[in-house]
Design an enzyme around this catalytic site. Structure first.
Site, PDB file in Angstrom:
ATOM      1  CD  GLU A  87      -6.921  -8.351  -0.641  1.00 33.32           C
ATOM      2  OE1 GLU A  87      -6.202  -8.809  -0.206  1.00 33.32           O
ATOM      3  OE2 GLU A  87      -7.239  -7.500  -1.236  1.00 33.32           O
ATOM      4  CE  LYS A 118      -3.654  -2.801   1.842  1.00 36.90           C
ATOM      5  NZ  LYS A 118      -4.714  -2.932   2.847  1.00 36.90           N
ATOM      6  CB  SER A 145      -6.695 -10.125   8.954  1.00 38.46           C
ATOM      7  OG  SER A 145      -7.405  -8.783   9.335  1.00 38.46           O
ATOM      8  CG  HIS A 169      -6.881  -3.370  -2.939  1.00 38.10           C
ATOM      9  ND1 HIS A 169      -7.596  -2.871  -1.993  1.00 38.10           N
ATOM     10  CD2 HIS A 169      -6.015  -4.440  -2.398  1.00 38.10           C
ATOM     11  CE1 HIS A 169      -7.241  -3.306  -0.807  1.00 38.10           C
ATOM     12  NE2 HIS A 169      -6.401  -4.310  -0.732  1.00 38.10           N
TER      13      HIS A 169
HETATM   14  P1  PGA Z   1      -4.264  -6.692   5.335  1.00 37.83           P
HETATM   15  O1  PGA Z   1      -4.546  -6.245   3.934  1.00 37.83           O
HETATM   16  O2  PGA Z   1      -3.572  -7.994   5.176  1.00 37.83           O
HETATM   17  O3  PGA Z   1      -3.603  -5.771   6.068  1.00 37.83           O
HETATM   18  O4  PGA Z   1      -5.542  -6.884   5.971  1.00 37.83           O
HETATM   19  C1  PGA Z   1      -4.847  -7.147   2.712  1.00 37.83           C
HETATM   20  C2  PGA Z   1      -5.022  -6.242   1.519  1.00 37.83           C
HETATM   21  O5  PGA Z   1      -5.513  -5.280   1.655  1.00 37.83           O
HETATM   22  O6  PGA Z   1      -4.613  -6.600   0.605  1.00 37.83           O
END
Ligand code: PGA
Length: 261
Positions: free
Chosen positions: A170, A15, A219, A98
């Site tokens: 996701e 990110k 997560s 995303h």
């Molecule tokens: P996270 O993010 O592992 O911090 O939950 C996953 C993503 O947004 O690709």
């Protein structure tokens, strides 16, 4: 639908984190101790670090990719970046659709479909993200939403064009940063992964559906990675928060039990 021999693909999504110096240090340390047995690993990084990391990882098994791209080839789009530019900088793959792009930057299925087409043109491996929000989840609409995202997102593309396609499931409610975010139960995620494969089978063919790598994201930590990957239709992971720390990313990549060898 049962597993064939799909590669396990583990991608970190940084990110909007890390400077060039921080990114280089991370990758140097990672490569010093890198033994991804039977898994493909990569990092989706900010635009500014694609080139330096692509240079650093040349000849190594670590893939470097982008987190987004524009749906046009080029033009007057201030602040945007084209797939061909990512490729030029050394990116091998790109995340498309995303949930943060869908939610915060109002990307709809049509735009995402156009981006996918451009990614294929630019010879970038596309990772198409799908997943339901908390509200959609609570209303029992997960499958309906995911089917729409797959049908609309993949429209007009054929099996050949999508030979390198990765899908990332996701659930938006599971992505860290949200209120009380927690990973989906592996068995529940597995049901959706199986459902994605059924949709792909209807859209294309059963053999195509069987070949597509479907990652889980939301997560993921070293503590739950194993349980998720133990599911027959969970072929990889898209990791946000836990990919920012060298220790946790290393642990997931190096210790992940190798599937279907
Ligand atoms: P996270 O993010 O592992 O911090 O939950 C996953 C993503 O947004 O690709």
């Amino acid at each position: 639908m049962e597993a064939s021999t799909r590669p396990s693909v583990i991608i970190g999504n940084w990110k909007m984190h890390k400077t060039i110096e921080e990114a280089k240090q991370f990758v140097e340390s990672l490569l010093a101790n890198f033994k991804p047995h039977g898994v493909t690993a990569g990092l989706a990084v900010p635009y500014t670090v694609i080139y330096p990391l692509a240079q650093l990882t040349k000849g190594s098994p670590l893939l470097i990719g982008g987190q987004n791209m524009n749906d046009a080839r080029e033009g007057a789009f201030t602040g945007e970046i084209a797939g061909s530019m990512l490729k030029d900088a050394g990116a091998q793959f790109v995340i498309i659709g995303h949930s943060e792009r869908r939610r915060l930057y109002h990307e709809d299925d049509l735009t995402i479909n156009h981006k996918l087409l451009r990614a294929v043109e630019a010879k970038l491996q596309p990772i198409l993200c799908v997943g339901e929000t908390q509200v959609e989840h609570d209303e029992g609409k997960a499958r309906e939403v995911i089917e729409r995202q797959l049908v609309e997102g993949l429209k007009g593309l054929n099996e050949n064009q999508l030979a390198s396609l990765i899908i990332a499931y996701e659930p938006v409610w599971a992505i860290s940063g949200g209120h009380h975010a927690h990973s989906a139960m592996p068995e529940k995620a597995e049901e959706i992964h199986d459902f994605c494969r059924q949709v792909l089978s209807k859209l294309f063919s059963e053999s195509f559906a069987r070949r597509v790598t479907i990652q889980y994201g939301g997560s993921v930590t070293p503590a739950n990675a194993h349980h998720l990957l133990a599911q027959p239709n969970i072929d990889g992971l898209l990791i946000g928060g836990a990919s920012l720390s060298l220790d946790s990313f290393n642990e997931i990549v190096n210790d992940t039990y190798t599937k279907r060898q």
